[in-house]
Motif scaffolding. Structure first.
Motif, short mmCIF file in Angstrom:
data_model
loop_
_atom_site.label_atom_id
_atom_site.label_comp_id
_atom_site.label_asym_id
_atom_site.label_seq_id
_atom_site.Cartn_x
_atom_site.Cartn_y
_atom_site.Cartn_z
N ALA A 1 -3.09 6.23 9.55
CA ALA A 1 -3.53 7.45 8.88
C ALA A 1 -2.92 7.66 7.51
O ALA A 1 -3.52 8.31 6.64
CB ALA A 1 -3.21 8.66 9.77
N ARG A 2 -1.72 7.11 7.28
CA ARG A 2 -1.07 7.35 5.98
C ARG A 2 -1.83 6.73 4.82
O ARG A 2 -1.56 7.06 3.66
CB ARG A 2 0.36 6.82 6.01
N PHE A 3 -2.79 5.85 5.12
CA PHE A 3 -3.56 5.22 4.04
C PHE A 3 -4.85 5.97 3.74
O PHE A 3 -5.64 5.54 2.89
CB PHE A 3 -3.83 3.76 4.39
N CYS B 1 -10.81 1.47 -0.04
CA CYS B 1 -9.96 2.62 0.28
C CYS B 1 -10.27 3.74 -0.71
O CYS B 1 -10.42 3.49 -1.91
CB CYS B 1 -8.49 2.22 0.21
N LEU B 2 -10.37 4.95 -0.21
CA LEU B 2 -10.77 6.08 -1.04
C LEU B 2 -9.60 6.93 -1.51
O LEU B 2 -9.75 7.71 -2.46
CB LEU B 2 -11.76 6.96 -0.26
N ASP B 3 -8.44 6.78 -0.89
CA ASP B 3 -7.29 7.60 -1.25
C ASP B 3 -6.12 6.80 -1.79
O ASP B 3 -5.12 7.38 -2.23
CB ASP B 3 -6.84 8.42 -0.03
N ILE B 4 -6.21 5.50 -1.75
CA ILE B 4 -5.20 4.61 -2.34
C ILE B 4 -5.93 3.53 -3.13
O ILE B 4 -7.11 3.25 -2.87
CB ILE B 4 -4.29 3.97 -1.27
N PRO B 5 -5.27 2.90 -4.11
CA PRO B 5 -5.95 1.92 -4.97
C PRO B 5 -6.03 0.54 -4.31
O PRO B 5 -5.23 -0.36 -4.61
CB PRO B 5 -5.07 1.90 -6.22
N ALA B 6 -6.99 0.36 -3.42
CA ALA B 6 -7.12 -0.92 -2.72
C ALA B 6 -8.56 -1.17 -2.33
O ALA B 6 -9.27 -0.25 -1.90
CB ALA B 6 -6.23 -0.92 -1.48
N PHE B 7 -9.00 -2.42 -2.46
CA PHE B 7 -10.32 -2.83 -1.98
C PHE B 7 -10.30 -4.32 -1.72
O PHE B 7 -9.38 -5.05 -2.14
CB PHE B 7 -11.42 -2.47 -3.00
N SER B 8 -11.32 -4.80 -1.01
CA SER B 8 -11.38 -6.23 -0.68
C SER B 8 -12.82 -6.60 -0.37
O SER B 8 -13.66 -5.74 -0.07
CB SER B 8 -10.48 -6.54 0.52
N LEU C 1 0.83 -1.20 0.00
CA LEU C 1 0.00 0.00 0.00
C LEU C 1 0.87 1.26 0.00
O LEU C 1 0.52 2.26 -0.65
CB LEU C 1 -0.93 0.00 1.21
N ASP C 2 1.98 1.23 0.70
CA ASP C 2 2.90 2.37 0.68
C ASP C 2 3.44 2.61 -0.72
O ASP C 2 3.67 3.76 -1.11
CB ASP C 2 4.07 2.13 1.64
N ALA C 3 3.64 1.53 -1.47
CA ALA C 3 4.14 1.64 -2.84
C ALA C 3 3.05 2.05 -3.82
O ALA C 3 3.34 2.28 -5.00
CB ALA C 3 4.76 0.31 -3.28
N ARG C 4 1.81 2.14 -3.34
CA ARG C 4 0.65 2.52 -4.15
C ARG C 4 0.40 1.55 -5.30
O ARG C 4 -0.11 1.93 -6.36
CB ARG C 4 0.78 3.95 -4.68
N LEU C 5 0.75 0.29 -5.10
CA LEU C 5 0.37 -0.74 -6.06
C LEU C 5 -1.10 -1.09 -5.84
O LEU C 5 -1.54 -1.25 -4.69
CB LEU C 5 1.23 -1.99 -5.88
N PRO C 6 -1.89 -1.23 -6.89
CA PRO C 6 -3.29 -1.64 -6.72
C PRO C 6 -3.40 -2.97 -5.99
O PRO C 6 -2.61 -3.89 -6.23
CB PRO C 6 -3.80 -1.75 -8.17
#
Length: 411
Positions: A331-333, A353-360, A261-266
């Motif tokens: 908070a960083r996410f 997630c609304l600010d990073i490319p992630a969902f589950s 997630l820090d690397a902003r990989l989907p």
């Protein structure tokens, strides 16, 4: 845990003993001996072969609520993994012989061949009602010579077995070596559209198949994979699969996901992967009273109001607020919202997630056997990867890999 002996299963008495002392007597099914684990019930009317080969059932004694089991036999195509994972199998009416053109052998024969102890001829409705009222619990199936031992001895053995809370099982069911599932082997024509790294925490075979048929090359990695292992395949996205055990024990996978997630990989996770995303964002997890297991679980998409009938197999859930978008405890996410909930008990069934490319999601969109209401989630992940690549200022996987590894070395 399973211990087998050579007693003839067709004539052996068998007994199921629950942790609270409730006892059910029947006849042996499959191998004979002793099987210990957590007693759970699965409500699917079809797909018993997919059920018993789902790694998420590791160390569990599965009660089939459908009364007639084994009528279509077993074949070599429908298994969801390399072996049967259920610790024991509990059915009411076992088919005396299979009747299906695809059948290669009987379910009884397959259970014997793989040393899986079972019991038939018990009231599975009564067992299910008992587990619903009193929660899932440790249990044991005893057949052959083991069934002749005093019940108090058997009960003591059940109570001494390890609980599911605190069990770290993903590494136990995962592959040892990475492998690749190519789109061209699953009907896709042309070059792959994307490449993903899929962490095998108990992955079902149909999951990489669903990706591959959409043009995605899947590198399936062991549960022990590091960030360097993930980035080495130059992924456009990262996936974490379903799997068994207590998510509170998955510190290594949570740490890996935070780096992803820090690397902003989907990122896309299902079932155990949903719980890991929850933990990575800073939320807790907890054990459900009796879990969700079956292919008829109703889920509400909170953003669209659409109801999906889903396939599920989980005994733990994410403890996240359901009152709209909130700041993630990590908070960083950024912000996160509960995207799906169960219509049966309001359990969290998805995170976005609304600010990073992630969902589950907490359920199984690959759904073998059925239903297929949630297959669109694979397309949603492909769209997310496409949008991330097209976003101004975004970098490709090679640049992300180098930058992320350099940052780790500096720290």
């Amino acid at each position: 845990m399973t211990v087998t002996d050579e007693t003839n299963p067709s004539t052996s008495a068998a007994v199921l003993i629950l942790e609270d002392g409730r006892t059910f007597r029947g006849r042996s099914y499959g191998a004979t001996g002793t099987a210990l684990g957590e007693a759970v019930f699965a409500t699917g009317m079809t797909g018993y072969q997919e059920t018993i080969t789902d790694p998420s059932y590791d160390r569990q004694l599965v009660v089939q609520t459908a009364p007639h089991i084994g009528n279509t036999g077993v074949n070599d195509e429908d298994a969801e993994s390399r072996r049967i994972w259920v610790a024991g199998y509990i059915v009411r009416d076992a088919a005396r012989r299979p009747s299906n053109w695809r059948s290669q052998r009987s379910l009884d024969e397959e259970l014997v061949a793989q040393g899986v102890v079972g019991i038939q001829g018990v009231d599975t409705r009564a067992i299910t009602r008992h587990l619903r009222e009193h929660k899932t619990m440790k249990a044991g199936i005893f057949s052959g010579g083991a069934a002749a031992r005093p019940e108090q001895e058997l009960l003591a053995e059940v109570r001494a077995a390890a609980p599911m809370e605190g069990a770290r099982l993903a590494e136990e069911v995962s592959v040892d070596k990475a492998y690749v599932v190519e789109p061209n082997d699953h009907g896709w024509e042309g070059e792959p559209k994307f490449t993903i790294a899929a962490l095998d925490l108990g992955i079902k075979a149909m999951t990489p198949h669903r990706f591959a048929e959409r043009g995605v090359r899947v590198h399936v990695l062991p549960a022990t994979a590091t960030l360097e292992d993930v980035l080495a395949v130059k992924p456009d996205g990262v996936f974490m699969s379903n799997g068994p055990g207590d998510p509170a024990t998955a510190d290594a996978q949570v740490g890996l996901l935070r780096e992803v997630l820090d690397a902003r990989l989907p990122f896309f996770g299902i079932c155990f992967g949903n719980q890991i995303l929850g933990r990575a964002l800073g939320f807790g997890t907890y054990k459900l009273r009796y879990g969700h297991r079956g292919i008829n679980q109703p889920v509400m998409d909170r953003r669209t109001g659409k109801v999906e009938i889903t396939s599920q197999n989980h005994g733990f859930a994410v403890d996240a607020p359901k009152d709209g978008a909130v700041q993630a405890p990590e908070a960083r996410f950024g912000r996160v919202e509960v995207s799906h909930t169960s219509l049966n008990d309001d359990v969290v069934e998805g995170l976005a997630c609304l600010d990073i490319p992630a969902f589950s999601v907490q359920y199984h969109p690959e759904a073998a056997a059925g239903p297929h209401d949630s297959a669109y989630l694979f397309d949603r992940f492909i769209d997310l990867m496409a949008a991330t690549k097209e976003r101004p200022g975004s970098t490709d996987a090679a640049d992300v890999s180098k930058a992320t590894i350099d940052a780790k070395e500096e720290n």
